[in-house]
Design a protein around this motif. Sequence first.
Motif, PDB file in Angstrom:
ATOM      1  N   GLY B 142       0.818  -1.212   0.000  1.00  0.00           N
ATOM      2  CA  GLY B 142       0.000   0.000   0.000  1.00  0.00           C
ATOM      3  C   GLY B 142       0.847   1.256   0.000  1.00  0.00           C
ATOM      4  N   MET B 146       1.128   4.298  -2.661  1.00  0.00           N
ATOM      5  CA  MET B 146       0.936   5.708  -2.285  1.00  0.00           C
ATOM      6  C   MET B 146       2.087   6.565  -2.803  1.00  0.00           C
ATOM      7  SD  MET B 146      -0.798   6.109   1.457  1.00  0.00           S
ATOM      8  CE  MET B 146       0.437   5.344   2.464  1.00  0.00           C
ATOM      9  N   TRP B 151      -3.388   5.954  -5.629  1.00  0.00           N
ATOM     10  CA  TRP B 151      -4.095   5.913  -4.349  1.00  0.00           C
ATOM     11  C   TRP B 151      -5.216   4.877  -4.332  1.00  0.00           C
ATOM     12  CZ3 TRP B 151      -1.933   8.771  -0.490  1.00  0.00           C
ATOM     13  CH2 TRP B 151      -0.954   9.672  -0.889  1.00  0.00           C
ATOM     14  N   GLU B 152      -5.753   4.599  -5.488  1.00  0.00           N
ATOM     15  CA  GLU B 152      -6.828   3.596  -5.539  1.00  0.00           C
ATOM     16  C   GLU B 152      -6.292   2.215  -5.195  1.00  0.00           C
ATOM     17  OE1 GLU B 152      -9.591   3.586  -8.891  1.00  0.00           O
ATOM     18  OE2 GLU B 152      -9.152   5.726  -9.104  1.00  0.00           O
ATOM     19  N   ALA B 154      -3.576   1.651  -3.591  1.00  0.00           N
ATOM     20  CA  ALA B 154      -3.108   1.712  -2.200  1.00  0.00           C
ATOM     21  C   ALA B 154      -4.273   1.390  -1.263  1.00  0.00           C
ATOM     22  CB  ALA B 154      -2.536   3.093  -1.905  1.00  0.00           C
ATOM     23  N   ALA B 155      -5.415   2.025  -1.521  1.00  0.00           N
ATOM     24  CA  ALA B 155      -6.601   1.801  -0.674  1.00  0.00           C
ATOM     25  C   ALA B 155      -6.998   0.322  -0.721  1.00  0.00           C
ATOM     26  CB  ALA B 155      -7.749   2.679  -1.149  1.00  0.00           C
ATOM     27  N   CYS B 171      -6.419   7.459   1.738  1.00  0.00           N
ATOM     28  CA  CYS B 171      -6.339   7.160   0.296  1.00  0.00           C
ATOM     29  C   CYS B 171      -7.663   7.520  -0.373  1.00  0.00           C
ATOM     30  CB  CYS B 171      -6.035   5.684   0.069  1.00  0.00           C
ATOM     31  SG  CYS B 171      -4.405   5.214   0.600  1.00  0.00           S
ATOM     32  N   ALA B 262      -2.458  15.021  -3.370  1.00  0.00           N
ATOM     33  CA  ALA B 262      -1.522  13.963  -2.964  1.00  0.00           C
ATOM     34  C   ALA B 262      -0.516  14.504  -1.950  1.00  0.00           C
ATOM     35  CB  ALA B 262      -0.799  13.417  -4.185  1.00  0.00           C
ATOM     36  N   THR B 265      -1.796  14.873   1.621  1.00  0.00           N
ATOM     37  CA  THR B 265      -1.853  13.608   2.353  1.00  0.00           C
ATOM     38  C   THR B 265      -0.460  13.104   2.710  1.00  0.00           C
ATOM     39  OG1 THR B 265      -3.885  13.096   1.202  1.00  0.00           O
ATOM     40  CG2 THR B 265      -2.787  11.261   2.255  1.00  0.00           C
TER      41      THR B 265
END
Lengths: 287, 278
Positions: B142, B146, B151-152, B154-155, B171, B262, B265
Motif C-alpha cells: 500500500g 501511495m 491511491w486507488e 493503495a486503498a 487514500c 496527494a 496527504t
Amino acid sequence: MTKTHIAFMSFFLLIVSIAKSQTNVQSDFFSNNNRLKFANHLYNEKDYLRALGEYKEILKLVDNDTIRFRFANSFLKVGRYDEAAQNFKTLFVSSKLQEEAKFSYYQTLFFSGDYNDFRINYDGGFYLPQKYYKVIDRLNSATYFLQQANLPGESKLIKPFDDSVQTKLIYFSQMIKNPPKKNPVTAALLSAAIPGAGKFYSGEITDGLIALGATLLSGFLAVNNFQNNHQFRGWLFTGLTAFFYGGSIYGSAASAKIYNAKLKSDLNKEIKLYFEERNYFLPKIEL
Amino acid sequence: MRSYIKYVFVGLLFFKSVLAQNSVDAQLDYANKIFESSKYFDAITEYKRVLFFSSDKKYYSKLYYQIALCYKAGAHLDEAIKYFVLSEKHASNDSLAFNAKIEIIRCNILRKSTARALQLCNELEDDIRFASKKDEIYYWRGWAFMFADDWENAAKCFSQSKDYNELIMLCGQVVKDKVSVTFAKVISYILPGAGQIYSGKIFSGLMSLVWSLAAGYLTVNAFMANRAFDGLLIAELVWLRFYRGNLENAEDFAVEKNMLAANKTLKYLENEYKGVKP
C-alpha cells in the motif's frame, strides 16, 4: 607439590586470565595492530573515509611509511587534496616510498584541477620522481588537453604517449588549436544579404527556412497591401517584415555563437571521457 | 593429578572462548550505543569493526542489518539495500530474513523504485514461510502505491486488513479530491474553460470562455464580411491562441490539483501519522 598447591595455582592462573581478558575486552579491537588490520581492510574495500580515521589513530603512536602513504592516498581518493599533498610531502625525504609519494603528489595536483600549479612544479623540476617521470610527463600533457589552452608544439605534446593513441591525440590537438568555428559576423552578414542564410551557415537549416519564409511572406503582404491602398495593413506588415529581418540577422549571429560554445563543450566532454576511460594513463600502484 | 591439570586447562580454554565472545558482544554494545546516539557514520565504522574481527557468523546478519540502517538514516539508500541484502543472505532464521526483505522494500519505496518494491512484495507473499505475515506485506505494498501516486490501489491493499482504516480513509480522500486530467481536457475541447472550472479555477475558466467567444465572434464576423485574410489572421493569432491556452491550462490545473491533493496527504503521513513509515 600437594593437590592444594596445584588447585591454588590453577585458580590463580584462571583469575589472571579472566582479569587480563576483561581488560582486553575492548582494547583488543583498538590495539594498534588490530586497528591497522581493520584500516587496511577498509582501505582495500575502498572505504577511504573510514580508513582515514583509523590510520590517523595509528599514526599517533607509530610512524610508518606505508601507513603514512595509505593515509595520504586516502585523502587523495576522497578528494581532500591539500591534506593529501601535505602528507605525501612528509615522505619525500629518506623514505623508501619517496618515489611513489612524489608521483602521488603530482596526482594530487592533477586531480585538484590546479593545472597551473602542476605545471609550475613540473617545469621547475620540483619533486619529480625518476621512476615515474614518463607518467608525470603524460599527466603534464593531459593538463593541456583538459585545459584546452596554451598548447605547446604537437610533437612535444604527444611524445609521452604510446603510438597507439597518438592519432586521436593529434586530432584533439588540432581541434583545440583550430576548431571549425563559425564567425558570428559572417553569419549576420549572410542573413543581412539573404534572410536565414546565416542560420544555414551555422547548421540550423529548419530555422533558416522559417526565417526566410516568414520574411518573404510578410514582405510580400506589405507590398501587396500598399498596392491595394491598405495603408494600415501595409505598414503593419512592413513592421513585421523589419522584425523578421532583424530577428534573422540577430538570430544568425547568436546561432553561430551557440554553435561555437557547443563545439567547445562537446570537445571538452570528448577529451575528458577519453582520458577518464583510460584512467589518465596512470599505472596501478599497490602498496 | 594429570587429569586434574587437564580439567584446569580445558576450563581455561573454555573461559577464554567465552570471553572472546564477550568482547564481540561488548563491542557490539558499544556500536549500538553510538547508533542510538544517531552518530551513524561512526556507528558504521564500529559495526564494520565487529564484522571484521568476529569469526562467528551468527553476528553477520545483525551487523549487516545495523550497517544498512545507518546508511538508510543517512539517505544512502543504494548502500542500505546492499547491506540489507547481505543481512537477508546471512539470516539465521526466517524472522531476520523477513525483516531484512521488508527493509529492502521500504528503501525501494523511499527511492521510488516502485516496480521493484512491488516485485519484492509479491515474492514475500508467494513465500510460504511468511504466510502469517500477509498483513505486513499488504501494508508496505500500500505504501509503495501511495508513493507511486496510485491511491486507488493503495486503498485496495490497505483494505485487505482491518487494522489500516486510517490509511484507507486517507487514500479514499485523495481519490475523492483528485480530478481526471483526460476529462478536463476533453470538456475543454468542447467548451473552452470548462476543464479549468472543473479543476477549481473558476475565474480562469470563465476568462478562457470569454476570450475564445470574443475571438471566435471576430473570426466568424470577418469571414461573413468576406474578409477571408482577416478571418484567417484572427483565427490563427487570436482565437487558436486562446483555444490552445485553454487546453493547456485545463491539463496543467488538473495536474496541479491532483498534486496538491496527494502532497497534502503525504505531508500528513510524514508529520502526523503515528504508524510505521518507510
